[in-house]
Structure formats: C-alpha cells, structure tokens
Design an enzyme around this catalytic site. Structure first.
Site, mmCIF file in Angstrom:
data_model
loop_
_atom_site.group_PDB
_atom_site.id
_atom_site.type_symbol
_atom_site.label_atom_id
_atom_site.label_comp_id
_atom_site.label_asym_id
_atom_site.label_seq_id
_atom_site.Cartn_x
_atom_site.Cartn_y
_atom_site.Cartn_z
ATOM 1 C CB SER A 60 62.532 -18.240 38.932
ATOM 2 O OG SER A 60 62.351 -19.489 39.548
HETATM 3 N N1 SAM Z 1 65.312 -21.684 40.328
HETATM 4 C C1 SAM Z 1 65.080 -22.474 39.164
HETATM 5 C C2 SAM Z 1 65.655 -21.833 37.929
HETATM 6 O O1 SAM Z 1 66.203 -20.738 38.036
HETATM 7 O O2 SAM Z 1 65.543 -22.435 36.870
HETATM 8 C C3 SAM Z 1 63.622 -22.686 38.950
HETATM 9 C C4 SAM Z 1 63.096 -23.787 39.716
HETATM 10 S S1 SAM Z 1 61.481 -24.279 39.246
HETATM 11 C C5 SAM Z 1 60.496 -22.873 39.558
HETATM 12 C C6 SAM Z 1 61.157 -25.351 40.629
HETATM 13 C C7 SAM Z 1 61.919 -26.642 40.575
HETATM 14 O O3 SAM Z 1 61.678 -27.369 41.767
HETATM 15 C C8 SAM Z 1 61.488 -27.561 39.437
HETATM 16 O O4 SAM Z 1 62.563 -27.899 38.630
HETATM 17 C C9 SAM Z 1 60.907 -28.775 40.145
HETATM 18 O O5 SAM Z 1 61.092 -29.979 39.451
HETATM 19 C C10 SAM Z 1 61.667 -28.738 41.452
HETATM 20 N N2 SAM Z 1 61.024 -29.472 42.551
HETATM 21 C C11 SAM Z 1 59.725 -29.531 42.878
HETATM 22 N N3 SAM Z 1 59.558 -30.288 43.981
HETATM 23 C C12 SAM Z 1 60.790 -30.726 44.350
HETATM 24 C C13 SAM Z 1 61.285 -31.521 45.413
HETATM 25 N N4 SAM Z 1 60.485 -32.060 46.335
HETATM 26 N N5 SAM Z 1 62.609 -31.748 45.482
HETATM 27 C C14 SAM Z 1 63.460 -31.218 44.570
HETATM 28 N N6 SAM Z 1 63.061 -30.449 43.541
HETATM 29 C C15 SAM Z 1 61.733 -30.190 43.439
#
Ligand code: SAM
Length: 220
Positions: free
Chosen positions: A68
C-alpha cells in the site's frame, strides 16, 4: 522470495517521505511518524521496485497484489489508535510492511493472507528485521481468525463490500475496525467502533484498494 539488505543511506529518502507525504498532509500521530521513520520500506518490495520504495505510491509485490501507499498505511494506522496493550488482527499481510508498523505499535499482531508465498516472504523480512510479535495464518481472512477469540483492533488492507460479519463478531467491545469499503474501483476508508454489540461507523476519504477475495468478500 527476494532477499536484500537496506541501503545504509535510505534514511534521507525515508525522512523526505515522512515530511512531505505524511506530515505535509494530515498525519500527526507522533508514534505513527516515529515508527514509519524506522521501518525500511525498500525491504518489502521486489528488487526491481527498490528505487521507487519512497514514492507515495502502491507498488506491485507479485500475485497481482500491491504494497500500500505510505500515506494510506499511515492514515489507517493513525485511525486505529494503537498502544502496546492492543492485539491487532490484520487481514491481508501482503508485503508485511503494514504488519511491521502495527507490530511496532501494538502488543501482538495476528495477520492473515490468502497467498502462502506472500505470507512466507513477509515473514522472512519481518524476522530479518527482528520483529517477532506476529502470528501468521494462511487463509480466507473474511472468515476471521481461525480460533475463537476477540481483538481490540482489526484492520482490513483489501476492499470489502461491507464489514465481514465474522470480523464484526471478533471485534471486542469498544474495539476499533478500519477497512476500505465499497464495490467499485473507488472505495471509502471506514472506521467503526463497537458499542453494546453494534458498530458505529464513520466514512472518511476515498481510496483504491485491491479486493478482498473470499466468502464475505468478492469472488476470485
Ligand atoms: N498492507 C499490505 C502491505 O503493506 O503490503 C498490502 C496488502 S494488499 C493491498 C491486500 C492483500 O490482501 C493482498 O496481499 C491480498 O492477497 C490479501 N487478501 C485479499 N483477500 C484476502 C482474504 N480473503 N484473506 C486474506 N488476505 C486477503
């Protein structure tokens, strides 16, 4: 998995990011600013993105996912009002950058990610940085943490159509949950507090997040 050490001279770029992109906007929490000044964001991105680590942008980390934007990480962290007594549930470990910041401000972080390789890479970076107060879980975070318990703080780092009911159930009384909520390309950051079992919600700014994929999220 990428392995590299921080540049000794990434400090000035990080300070510029703090002053220009965080303090220059509405990030005022001194604890959030202090921790973000310490965590080397370049450790959490693939080698080919390293030169861009201190731009205020999301960056690709593999599996079609992103680390992010620093401002959004700071904004959501500030909304959580963390202290060392808080246990935090984070849905969407991604690169582990947000996890590292939460872990430096809270007592313990419980982080869930649907992609095992992203979780493993994040874990390796956090361990290399000496951040040990984190529990990692692979699975659908829209179903909540797999053991029955509550959390004082919950953060979603992927956009959900609404607060997933299992997460509402796992939020402790007087707890705070922050999430990007919405079904379109543009969503809203929503902060919710639980009082007498009910969520009191406030919609804040627009944002653009990858989607939460899962039973209480979107379809793959
Ligand atoms: N905060 C993180 C960082 O600083 O790198 C960024 C996260 S990224 C925007 C969103 C993450 O949520 C992704 O890695 C994605 O695979 C995960 N994700 C999406 N749906 C999910 C779920 N149902 N359970 C767990 N993780 C999930």
């Amino acid at each position: 998995m990428w392995t590299h050490k921080s540049d000794a001279d990434s400090g000035p770029a990080r300070r510029r990011m703090i002053e220009r992109d965080l303090m220059g906007r509405d990030i005022t929490d001194p604890h959030v600013l202090r921790v973000m000044a310490q965590i080397p964001r370049e450790e959490f991105v693939p080698l080919e993105q390293r030169d861009r680590a201190y731009l205020d942008h999301p960056l690709p980390i593999g599996q079609g996912q992103t680390i992010s934007q620093p401002y959004i990480v700071a904004f959501m962290t500030q909304l959580l009002r963390l202290n060392p007594l808080c246990d935090v549930l984070e849905i969407g470990t991604g690169s582990g950058y947000q996890t590292a910041i939460l872990a430096r401000l809270a007592g313990r972080v419980y982080t869930m990610e649907r992609f095992a390789d992203l979780s493993a890479t994040a874990r390796a970076v956090l361990e290399r940085l000496g951040i040990g107060n984190v529990e990692y879980e692979i699975g659908d975070g829209s179903l909540g943490w797999p053991t029955a318990r509550t959390f004082g703080r919950i953060l979603l780092t992927a956009a959900a159509p609404d607060f997933p009911p299992p997460l509402v159930a796992q939020l402790a009384e007087a707890g705070v949950m922050v999430a990007p909520v919405g079904c379109g390309d543009l969503q809203q950051i929503v902060v919710a507090e639980k009082h007498q079992g009910k969520l009191i919600e406030r919609q804040l700014s627009d944002c653009r997040f990858v989607r939460l994929i899962g039973e209480h999220g979107f379809r793959d």
